[in-house]
Design a protein around this motif. Structure first.
Motif, PDB file in Angstrom:
ATOM      1  N   ALA A  52       5.931  57.748  61.118  1.00  0.00           N
ATOM      2  CA  ALA A  52       4.736  58.482  60.705  1.00  0.00           C
ATOM      3  C   ALA A  52       3.494  57.603  60.825  1.00  0.00           C
ATOM      4  O   ALA A  52       3.550  56.389  60.625  1.00  0.00           O
ATOM      5  CB  ALA A  52       4.900  58.945  59.260  1.00  0.00           C
ATOM      6  N   SER A  53       2.374  58.229  61.126  1.00  0.00           N
ATOM      7  CA  SER A  53       1.108  57.504  61.200  1.00  0.00           C
ATOM      8  C   SER A  53       0.668  57.096  59.795  1.00  0.00           C
ATOM      9  O   SER A  53       1.140  57.665  58.799  1.00  0.00           O
ATOM     10  CB  SER A  53       0.031  58.390  61.832  1.00  0.00           C
ATOM     11  OG  SER A  53      -0.333  59.417  60.929  1.00  0.00           O
ATOM     12  N   PRO A  54      -0.237  56.131  59.693  1.00  0.00           N
ATOM     13  CA  PRO A  54      -0.746  55.767  58.373  1.00  0.00           C
ATOM     14  C   PRO A  54      -1.303  56.976  57.611  1.00  0.00           C
ATOM     15  O   PRO A  54      -1.070  57.128  56.412  1.00  0.00           O
ATOM     16  CB  PRO A  54      -1.840  54.746  58.681  1.00  0.00           C
ATOM     17  CG  PRO A  54      -1.365  54.096  59.947  1.00  0.00           C
ATOM     18  CD  PRO A  54      -0.747  55.234  60.723  1.00  0.00           C
ATOM     19  N   ILE A  65       6.066  44.917  55.933  1.00  0.00           N
ATOM     20  CA  ILE A  65       5.633  46.309  56.008  1.00  0.00           C
ATOM     21  C   ILE A  65       6.243  47.034  54.815  1.00  0.00           C
ATOM     22  O   ILE A  65       7.225  46.575  54.240  1.00  0.00           O
ATOM     23  CB  ILE A  65       6.044  46.991  57.342  1.00  0.00           C
ATOM     24  CG1 ILE A  65       7.555  46.976  57.527  1.00  0.00           C
ATOM     25  CG2 ILE A  65       5.332  46.334  58.510  1.00  0.00           C
ATOM     26  CD1 ILE A  65       8.040  47.778  58.723  1.00  0.00           C
ATOM     27  N   THR A  66       5.675  48.146  54.455  1.00  0.00           N
ATOM     28  CA  THR A  66       6.199  48.884  53.311  1.00  0.00           C
ATOM     29  C   THR A  66       7.561  49.496  53.650  1.00  0.00           C
ATOM     30  O   THR A  66       7.869  49.767  54.812  1.00  0.00           O
ATOM     31  CB  THR A  66       5.254  50.014  52.877  1.00  0.00           C
ATOM     32  OG1 THR A  66       5.157  50.968  53.942  1.00  0.00           O
ATOM     33  CG2 THR A  66       3.874  49.479  52.514  1.00  0.00           C
ATOM     34  N   ARG A  67       8.346  49.687  52.626  1.00  0.00           N
ATOM     35  CA  ARG A  67       9.645  50.339  52.805  1.00  0.00           C
ATOM     36  C   ARG A  67       9.449  51.719  53.429  1.00  0.00           C
ATOM     37  O   ARG A  67      10.177  52.117  54.341  1.00  0.00           O
ATOM     38  CB  ARG A  67      10.354  50.454  51.454  1.00  0.00           C
ATOM     39  CG  ARG A  67      11.707  51.127  51.541  1.00  0.00           C
ATOM     40  CD  ARG A  67      12.391  51.202  50.169  1.00  0.00           C
ATOM     41  NE  ARG A  67      13.689  51.787  50.288  1.00  0.00           N
ATOM     42  CZ  ARG A  67      14.792  51.141  50.671  1.00  0.00           C
ATOM     43  NH1 ARG A  67      14.739  49.866  50.962  1.00  0.00           N
ATOM     44  NH2 ARG A  67      15.953  51.770  50.760  1.00  0.00           N
ATOM     45  N   GLU A  68       8.449  52.461  52.952  1.00  0.00           N
ATOM     46  CA  GLU A  68       8.190  53.808  53.478  1.00  0.00           C
ATOM     47  C   GLU A  68       7.910  53.773  54.979  1.00  0.00           C
ATOM     48  O   GLU A  68       8.373  54.638  55.727  1.00  0.00           O
ATOM     49  CB  GLU A  68       7.023  54.468  52.746  1.00  0.00           C
ATOM     50  CG  GLU A  68       6.765  55.868  53.262  1.00  0.00           C
ATOM     51  CD  GLU A  68       5.582  56.557  52.618  1.00  0.00           C
ATOM     52  OE1 GLU A  68       5.416  57.761  52.874  1.00  0.00           O
ATOM     53  OE2 GLU A  68       4.824  55.911  51.876  1.00  0.00           O
ATOM     54  N   THR A  69       7.168  52.768  55.442  1.00  0.00           N
ATOM     55  CA  THR A  69       6.871  52.665  56.871  1.00  0.00           C
ATOM     56  C   THR A  69       8.150  52.566  57.684  1.00  0.00           C
ATOM     57  O   THR A  69       8.329  53.285  58.670  1.00  0.00           O
ATOM     58  CB  THR A  69       5.982  51.432  57.139  1.00  0.00           C
ATOM     59  OG1 THR A  69       4.766  51.563  56.406  1.00  0.00           O
ATOM     60  CG2 THR A  69       5.667  51.285  58.617  1.00  0.00           C
TER      61      THR A  69
END
Length: 79
Positions: free
Chosen positions: A10-12, A64-68
């Motif tokens: 997903a994009s930011p 990087i974030t886990r969600e990323t």
């Protein structure tokens, strides 16, 4: 030099960034490698790497974030 083929995941903006322009990101490159935009944590984690891990002087450790990464999972090829 290689170029970016596509974003992985997903994009930011889709992950909740209001500006959509300043968040971790993952890209697939034309040469088959991946590029990651993340927070440079080299100074914090370099001395904490496991004994069987190392990095070259030109390499950086990024976070990087886990969600990323979780949201990118479906777009990462198996081979």
């Amino acid at each position: 030099m290689t170029h970016i083929i596509r974003r992985i995941g997903a994009s930011p903006r889709e992950r909740g960034s209001i500006s959509g322009a300043n968040c971790p990101d993952i890209f697939e490159l034309a040469d088959g490698n991946f590029a990651v935009i993340g927070t440079d944590v080299t100074d914090t984690l370099d001395s904490k790497l496991p004994n069987d891990a190392s990095r070259a002087d030109h390499e950086r450790i990024v976070s990087i974030t886990r969600e990323t990464l979780v949201r990118a999972k479906a777009d990462i090829p198996d081979a």
